[in-house]
Motif scaffolding. Sequence first.
Motif, PDB file in Angstrom:
ATOM      1  N   ASN A  61       0.829  -1.209   0.000  1.00  0.00           N
ATOM      2  CA  ASN A  61       0.000   0.000   0.000  1.00  0.00           C
ATOM      3  C   ASN A  61       0.861   1.255   0.000  1.00  0.00           C
ATOM      4  O   ASN A  61       0.581   2.213  -0.718  1.00  0.00           O
ATOM      5  CB  ASN A  61      -0.950   0.005   1.196  1.00  0.00           C
ATOM      6  CG  ASN A  61      -2.073  -0.981   1.037  1.00  0.00           C
ATOM      7  OD1 ASN A  61      -2.406  -1.388  -0.067  1.00  0.00           O
ATOM      8  ND2 ASN A  61      -2.658  -1.375   2.147  1.00  0.00           N
ATOM      9  N   SER A  62       1.917   1.242   0.780  1.00  0.00           N
ATOM     10  CA  SER A  62       2.820   2.392   0.835  1.00  0.00           C
ATOM     11  C   SER A  62       3.483   2.636  -0.519  1.00  0.00           C
ATOM     12  O   SER A  62       3.536   3.771  -1.008  1.00  0.00           O
ATOM     13  CB  SER A  62       3.883   2.141   1.910  1.00  0.00           C
ATOM     14  OG  SER A  62       4.814   3.190   1.937  1.00  0.00           O
ATOM     15  N   TYR A  68       1.702   6.343  -7.246  1.00  0.00           N
ATOM     16  CA  TYR A  68       0.675   7.245  -7.768  1.00  0.00           C
ATOM     17  C   TYR A  68       1.053   8.708  -7.539  1.00  0.00           C
ATOM     18  O   TYR A  68       0.769   9.570  -8.374  1.00  0.00           O
ATOM     19  CB  TYR A  68      -0.694   6.932  -7.155  1.00  0.00           C
ATOM     20  CG  TYR A  68      -1.261   5.623  -7.647  1.00  0.00           C
ATOM     21  CD1 TYR A  68      -1.343   5.337  -9.009  1.00  0.00           C
ATOM     22  CD2 TYR A  68      -1.697   4.656  -6.753  1.00  0.00           C
ATOM     23  CE1 TYR A  68      -1.852   4.134  -9.469  1.00  0.00           C
ATOM     24  CE2 TYR A  68      -2.214   3.451  -7.210  1.00  0.00           C
ATOM     25  CZ  TYR A  68      -2.292   3.207  -8.565  1.00  0.00           C
ATOM     26  OH  TYR A  68      -2.790   2.017  -9.005  1.00  0.00           O
ATOM     27  N   TRP A  69       1.699   9.003  -6.416  1.00  0.00           N
ATOM     28  CA  TRP A  69       2.149  10.364  -6.137  1.00  0.00           C
ATOM     29  C   TRP A  69       3.155  10.805  -7.212  1.00  0.00           C
ATOM     30  O   TRP A  69       3.065  11.899  -7.756  1.00  0.00           O
ATOM     31  CB  TRP A  69       2.784  10.424  -4.750  1.00  0.00           C
ATOM     32  CG  TRP A  69       3.382  11.753  -4.420  1.00  0.00           C
ATOM     33  CD1 TRP A  69       4.673  12.133  -4.542  1.00  0.00           C
ATOM     34  CD2 TRP A  69       2.675  12.895  -3.931  1.00  0.00           C
ATOM     35  NE1 TRP A  69       4.833  13.439  -4.153  1.00  0.00           N
ATOM     36  CE2 TRP A  69       3.630  13.928  -3.762  1.00  0.00           C
ATOM     37  CE3 TRP A  69       1.344  13.139  -3.602  1.00  0.00           C
ATOM     38  CZ2 TRP A  69       3.275  15.174  -3.285  1.00  0.00           C
ATOM     39  CZ3 TRP A  69       1.008  14.393  -3.121  1.00  0.00           C
ATOM     40  CH2 TRP A  69       1.959  15.395  -2.979  1.00  0.00           C
ATOM     41  N   HIS A  70       4.118   9.944  -7.520  1.00  0.00           N
ATOM     42  CA  HIS A  70       5.129  10.276  -8.534  1.00  0.00           C
ATOM     43  C   HIS A  70       4.518  10.377  -9.931  1.00  0.00           C
ATOM     44  O   HIS A  70       4.900  11.249 -10.716  1.00  0.00           O
ATOM     45  CB  HIS A  70       6.264   9.250  -8.524  1.00  0.00           C
ATOM     46  CG  HIS A  70       7.119   9.335  -7.297  1.00  0.00           C
ATOM     47  ND1 HIS A  70       7.904  10.421  -6.988  1.00  0.00           N
ATOM     48  CD2 HIS A  70       7.288   8.456  -6.276  1.00  0.00           C
ATOM     49  CE1 HIS A  70       8.515  10.216  -5.858  1.00  0.00           C
ATOM     50  NE2 HIS A  70       8.162   9.031  -5.388  1.00  0.00           N
ATOM     51  N   ARG A  74       4.578  13.754 -12.165  1.00  0.00           N
ATOM     52  CA  ARG A  74       5.108  13.763 -13.540  1.00  0.00           C
ATOM     53  C   ARG A  74       4.079  14.310 -14.516  1.00  0.00           C
ATOM     54  O   ARG A  74       4.396  15.111 -15.401  1.00  0.00           O
ATOM     55  CB  ARG A  74       5.522  12.334 -13.928  1.00  0.00           C
ATOM     56  CG  ARG A  74       6.136  12.197 -15.278  1.00  0.00           C
ATOM     57  CD  ARG A  74       7.566  12.744 -15.291  1.00  0.00           C
ATOM     58  NE  ARG A  74       8.136  12.718 -16.613  1.00  0.00           N
ATOM     59  CZ  ARG A  74       8.970  11.789 -17.044  1.00  0.00           C
ATOM     60  NH1 ARG A  74       9.338  10.808 -16.242  1.00  0.00           N
ATOM     61  NH2 ARG A  74       9.442  11.842 -18.256  1.00  0.00           N
ATOM     62  N   ILE A  75       2.825  13.883 -14.384  1.00  0.00           N
ATOM     63  CA  ILE A  75       1.754  14.391 -15.249  1.00  0.00           C
ATOM     64  C   ILE A  75       1.607  15.892 -15.046  1.00  0.00           C
ATOM     65  O   ILE A  75       1.465  16.657 -16.011  1.00  0.00           O
ATOM     66  CB  ILE A  75       0.429  13.658 -14.978  1.00  0.00           C
ATOM     67  CG1 ILE A  75       0.527  12.212 -15.491  1.00  0.00           C
ATOM     68  CG2 ILE A  75      -0.749  14.387 -15.622  1.00  0.00           C
ATOM     69  CD1 ILE A  75      -0.632  11.340 -15.072  1.00  0.00           C
TER      70      ILE A  75
END
Length: 89
Positions: A61-62, A68-70, A74-75
Motif C-alpha cells: 500500500n505504501s 501514484y504520487w510520482h 510527472r503528469i
Amino acid sequence: MIRLNGTSLPQIFGNFARNAMSMENNLRDKGISSTVLTKSVMQDLRQIIEQSRRKVASTVNSELTLMYWHIGGRINREVLGNERAEYGK
C-alpha cells in the motif's frame, strides 16, 4: 497483481499455510502425538504468517501510494505545465 518470481502473493501465503498443515500431518503420521506442542507450533506459525501478510499489505500500500504520487507529479509537470487542470480551477 503483485508477483514474486511469477507467483502471486496470495499464492505464496497459501503455500505457507499448506506447508504448515503438511508439517502437522507429517508429525501425526510419525506418531508424534503431542497435541499441545503441535497446537502451539501451529499457532505460532499462523501468527508468523499473519504478521507477514500484514507487513506485506502495508508495504505494498505504501509503495502504491508513492507510485501514484510520482505519476501525478510527472503528469503535472510534463502534461499540465505545473498548472491546475481545467476541472480544478
